[in-house]
Design a protein around this motif. Structure first.
Motif, mmCIF file in Angstrom:
data_model
loop_
_atom_site.group_PDB
_atom_site.id
_atom_site.type_symbol
_atom_site.label_atom_id
_atom_site.label_comp_id
_atom_site.label_asym_id
_atom_site.label_seq_id
_atom_site.Cartn_x
_atom_site.Cartn_y
_atom_site.Cartn_z
ATOM 1 N N UNK A 37 0.837 -1.201 0.000
ATOM 2 C CA UNK A 37 0.000 0.000 0.000
ATOM 3 C C UNK A 37 0.874 1.254 0.000
ATOM 4 N N UNK A 38 1.906 1.250 0.831
ATOM 5 C CA UNK A 38 2.814 2.393 0.868
ATOM 6 C C UNK A 38 3.501 2.595 -0.476
ATOM 7 N N UNK A 39 3.932 1.501 -1.074
ATOM 8 C CA UNK A 39 4.584 1.582 -2.387
ATOM 9 C C UNK A 39 3.640 2.149 -3.435
ATOM 10 N N UNK A 40 2.363 1.755 -3.366
ATOM 11 C CA UNK A 40 1.381 2.264 -4.321
ATOM 12 C C UNK A 40 1.209 3.776 -4.165
ATOM 13 N N UNK A 41 1.188 4.247 -2.909
ATOM 14 C CA UNK A 41 1.088 5.688 -2.684
ATOM 15 C C UNK A 41 2.314 6.415 -3.253
ATOM 16 N N UNK A 42 3.489 5.826 -3.051
ATOM 17 C CA UNK A 42 4.715 6.427 -3.580
ATOM 18 C C UNK A 42 4.648 6.521 -5.104
ATOM 19 N N UNK A 43 4.156 5.459 -5.750
ATOM 20 C CA UNK A 43 4.117 5.416 -7.219
ATOM 21 C C UNK A 43 3.274 6.539 -7.822
ATOM 22 N N UNK A 44 2.235 6.972 -7.086
ATOM 23 C CA UNK A 44 1.373 8.038 -7.629
ATOM 24 C C UNK A 44 1.666 9.387 -6.982
ATOM 25 N N UNK A 45 2.763 9.449 -6.225
ATOM 26 C CA UNK A 45 3.197 10.725 -5.670
ATOM 27 C C UNK A 45 2.469 11.180 -4.427
ATOM 28 N N UNK A 46 1.747 10.293 -3.754
ATOM 29 C CA UNK A 46 1.047 10.641 -2.514
ATOM 30 C C UNK A 46 1.975 10.381 -1.326
ATOM 31 N N UNK A 47 3.007 11.211 -1.197
ATOM 32 C CA UNK A 47 4.056 10.975 -0.210
ATOM 33 C C UNK A 47 3.548 11.054 1.231
ATOM 34 N N UNK A 48 2.608 11.967 1.513
ATOM 35 C CA UNK A 48 2.095 12.076 2.870
ATOM 36 C C UNK A 48 1.367 10.803 3.285
ATOM 37 N N UNK A 49 0.504 10.290 2.400
ATOM 38 C CA UNK A 49 -0.176 9.033 2.691
ATOM 39 C C UNK A 49 0.823 7.883 2.814
ATOM 40 N N UNK A 50 1.860 7.931 1.967
ATOM 41 C CA UNK A 50 2.877 6.874 2.009
ATOM 42 C C UNK A 50 3.562 6.856 3.367
ATOM 43 N N UNK A 51 3.928 8.037 3.881
ATOM 44 C CA UNK A 51 4.656 8.077 5.146
ATOM 45 C C UNK A 51 3.761 7.685 6.321
ATOM 46 N N UNK A 52 2.488 8.036 6.279
ATOM 47 C CA UNK A 52 1.568 7.583 7.322
ATOM 48 C C UNK A 52 1.449 6.059 7.313
ATOM 49 N N UNK A 53 1.422 5.499 6.112
ATOM 50 C CA UNK A 53 1.341 4.038 5.982
ATOM 51 C C UNK A 53 2.622 3.382 6.467
ATOM 52 N N UNK A 64 14.522 -3.212 5.068
ATOM 53 C CA UNK A 64 14.956 -2.898 3.709
ATOM 54 C C UNK A 64 13.874 -2.143 2.947
ATOM 55 N N UNK A 65 12.617 -2.611 3.086
ATOM 56 C CA UNK A 65 11.505 -1.913 2.437
ATOM 57 C C UNK A 65 11.368 -0.493 2.970
ATOM 58 N N UNK A 66 11.498 -0.331 4.269
ATOM 59 C CA UNK A 66 11.378 1.000 4.864
ATOM 60 C C UNK A 66 12.470 1.935 4.348
ATOM 61 N N UNK A 67 13.695 1.431 4.252
ATOM 62 C CA UNK A 67 14.783 2.252 3.707
ATOM 63 C C UNK A 67 14.460 2.714 2.289
ATOM 64 N N UNK A 68 14.032 1.776 1.459
ATOM 65 C CA UNK A 68 13.761 2.095 0.064
ATOM 66 C C UNK A 68 12.575 3.051 -0.088
ATOM 67 N N UNK A 69 11.519 2.810 0.706
ATOM 68 C CA UNK A 69 10.311 3.625 0.551
ATOM 69 C C UNK A 69 10.481 5.015 1.143
ATOM 70 N N UNK A 70 11.192 5.137 2.272
ATOM 71 C CA UNK A 70 11.467 6.475 2.794
ATOM 72 C C UNK A 70 12.371 7.251 1.830
ATOM 73 N N UNK A 71 13.290 6.542 1.183
ATOM 74 C CA UNK A 71 14.117 7.209 0.173
ATOM 75 C C UNK A 71 13.254 7.686 -0.994
ATOM 76 N N UNK A 72 12.253 6.874 -1.358
ATOM 77 C CA UNK A 72 11.367 7.244 -2.467
ATOM 78 C C UNK A 72 10.524 8.474 -2.132
ATOM 79 N N UNK A 73 10.307 8.745 -0.815
ATOM 80 C CA UNK A 73 9.584 9.955 -0.417
ATOM 81 C C UNK A 73 10.536 11.116 -0.127
ATOM 82 N N UNK A 74 11.837 10.909 -0.427
ATOM 83 C CA UNK A 74 12.878 11.936 -0.257
ATOM 84 C C UNK A 74 13.059 12.350 1.202
ATOM 85 N N UNK A 75 12.849 11.414 2.107
ATOM 86 C CA UNK A 75 12.973 11.720 3.527
ATOM 87 C C UNK A 75 14.270 11.132 4.072
ATOM 88 N N UNK A 76 15.339 11.906 3.970
ATOM 89 C CA UNK A 76 16.666 11.442 4.360
ATOM 90 C C UNK A 76 16.756 11.169 5.857
#
Length: 484
Positions: A256-272, A292-304
């Protein structure tokens, strides 16, 4: 060998790339990759010896014989555990060799062994070899597990026609399961036809066959590929309804988080992702994969900041930080262009790693070159040459591309020659795009001598194609030189 570091620090320096290599591979003691509990009769000791073969050479048969001659003994359970660990860590050739030894030694194959053997044969020798093995089985040896394993091979290989034909055959025999449907869904995702997945889900439901977590994961992934976020959310709600919020697998919420990232819904992605953390990070036996998933997905939301926080959590949760975990972290930092953070973590890993993983080195070199940190890139390259067997043409290719970008054509040509010399039997070729880039530089500068040298290098691999030869003629014409 001329120092890679000196070459990168001083790109105007000219040197011969044909000098003999002075570095030899340093054989480090092979690490025990699994570290898990194997067997009850010294199986862990046996696994250590088998795992080391991937680094030190030797054969499974000799290792088994020596193990017994040393006064040890083992049961089939121990061999099964060794195969499981070898597969887990990608040592497929060794796992296949162990199974071949098991079969020849009279232990015999259970139906599940036949399935594992098919899978390993496909991974090591190719799908055709696995199909040949299946066709040679006696009727008494062919169990539904073997059919399922062959179907999985076809699906993983993207062989739609063969997979569909085998699925139909299995269906007629009454041995189609949810896993078989999952395999077909994976196939359609692999061949970029996600729109076919929902129909298979509906067929499962029509047959009153249960959907498992993998079914839901692929279903969500298909809608995500189609950018239908509402459909992804509907599937997620169905999972919640059936399993309850506490009982579904963590991969569901990561999808679900990955799906939010794919469509640019970063806020929803980070809540997920926060919900994912609650589910997987505070457990008695943590799993590395969610980290590993968390590292990749937080990187996809540009949250260093979150990437570094998850990394600290991973290191505190496990006594040993694996190469794979470090690779995920380095890729996340590279995606966020955090060269300082990457340099710190890479150098810490490099100073302590028991086995050198080239994937980490390549990730570091790419980011170093992006930031013109040629001294650091050269130092890493030297370490690769010292600790890995080669060939090294992919590194020379990276350097060639870097110097092309910097318009250091002479140095780029030397890197090209080095890459070619590293490949055996024309193993490496410059891409058509790189060939065109070279020729465009020569054309822009009216550099007929450089173009002639470049084409001379290319001819070592194969005759010039029509486009390159035409460009060469144009460069000669621009430079008012005669074709040689």
């Amino acid at each position: 060998m001329i120092s890679m570091k000196k070459m990168l620090m001083n790109p105007s320096r000219r040197f011969s790339l044909r000098s003999s290599r002075t570095f030899s591979m340093q054989q480090a003691e092979a690490p025990v990759m699994g570290g898990g509990k194997i067997g009850v009769r010294g199986g862990l000791s046996l696994y250590k010896r088998l795992s080391a073969l991937g680094f030190n050479g030797g054969t499974v048969a000799d290792t088994m014989n020596n193990y017994v001659n040393d006064g040890n003994f083992f049961a089939k359970f121990d061999l099964d555990s060794c195969v499981k660990e070898l597969r887990k860590y990608g040592q497929y050739p060794l796992a296949l060799e162990v199974m071949e030894w098991m079969n020849k030694s009279g232990n015999g194959f259970a139906p599940t062994d036949t399935a594992k053997y098919l899978d390993l044969t496909a991974k090591v020798k190719g799908i055709s070899a696995a199909e040949y093995y299946f066709n040679g089985l006696l009727p008494s040896e062919i169990h539904k597990c073997a059919y399922g394993a062959l179907l999985n091979c076809f699906c993983q290989g993207g062989l739609e026609d063969k997979a569909h034909a085998l699925f139909v055959e299995m269906d007629k025999m009454g041995i189609v399961s949810t896993i078989a449907f999952n395999n077909l869904m994976t196939l359609y995702m692999k061949i970029h036809q996600p729109e076919k997945v929902p129909a298979l889900i509906q067929e499962l439901k029509n047959r009153n066959m249960p959907l498992d977590m993998f079914s839901y994961s692929v279903w969500m992934g298909s809608y995500s590929s189609l950018n239908d976020i509402k459909a992804v959310e509907r599937v997620f709600e169905e999972v919640n309804l059936i399993y309850g919020k506490q009982n579904y697998d963590w991969t569901i919420i990561s999808n679900l988080a990955s799906a939010y990232v794919n469509v640019g819904l970063d806020e929803k992605a980070e809540l997920t992702l926060k919900e994912l953390e609650k589910k997987v990070l505070n457990v008695k036996r943590p799993d590395r994969r969610p980290f590993h998933y968390l590292l990749n997905l937080y990187a996809a939301t540009s949250n260093l900041a979150e990437v570094h926080r998850i990394w600290k959590g991973l290191k505190s949760a496990f006594k040993v930080t694996t190469n794979v975990s470090t690779l995920h972290m380095l890729k996340a930092l590279a995606k966020l262009d955090d060269v300082i953070g990457l340099k710190s973590i890479f150098e810490e890993w490099e100073s302590t790693c028991p086995s050198y993983d080239e994937r980490l080195a390549k990730t570091a070199i790419v980011l170093y070159l992006k930031h013109d940190m040629t001294e650091e890139a050269g130092r890493v390259f030297e370490h690769v040459v010292k600790r890995c067997e080669g060939p090294y043409y992919r590194y020379w290719e990276m350097l060639m591309s870097y110097y092309l970008e910097k318009h250091e054509i002479d140095t780029a040509l030397e890197c090209l020659e080095a890459a070619i010399s590293e490949g055996k039997n024309n193993e490496w070729h410059p891409t058509p795009e790189d060939v065109n880039r070279f020729m465009e530089y020569f054309k822009k500068d009216n550099d007929a001598n450089g173009a002639e040298m470049f084409c001379k290098i290319l001819r070592k691999l194969q005759p010039l194609d029509h486009g390159t030869y035409t460009s060469l003629l144009e460069i000669y014409a621009g430079a008012s030189q005669i074709v040689r």
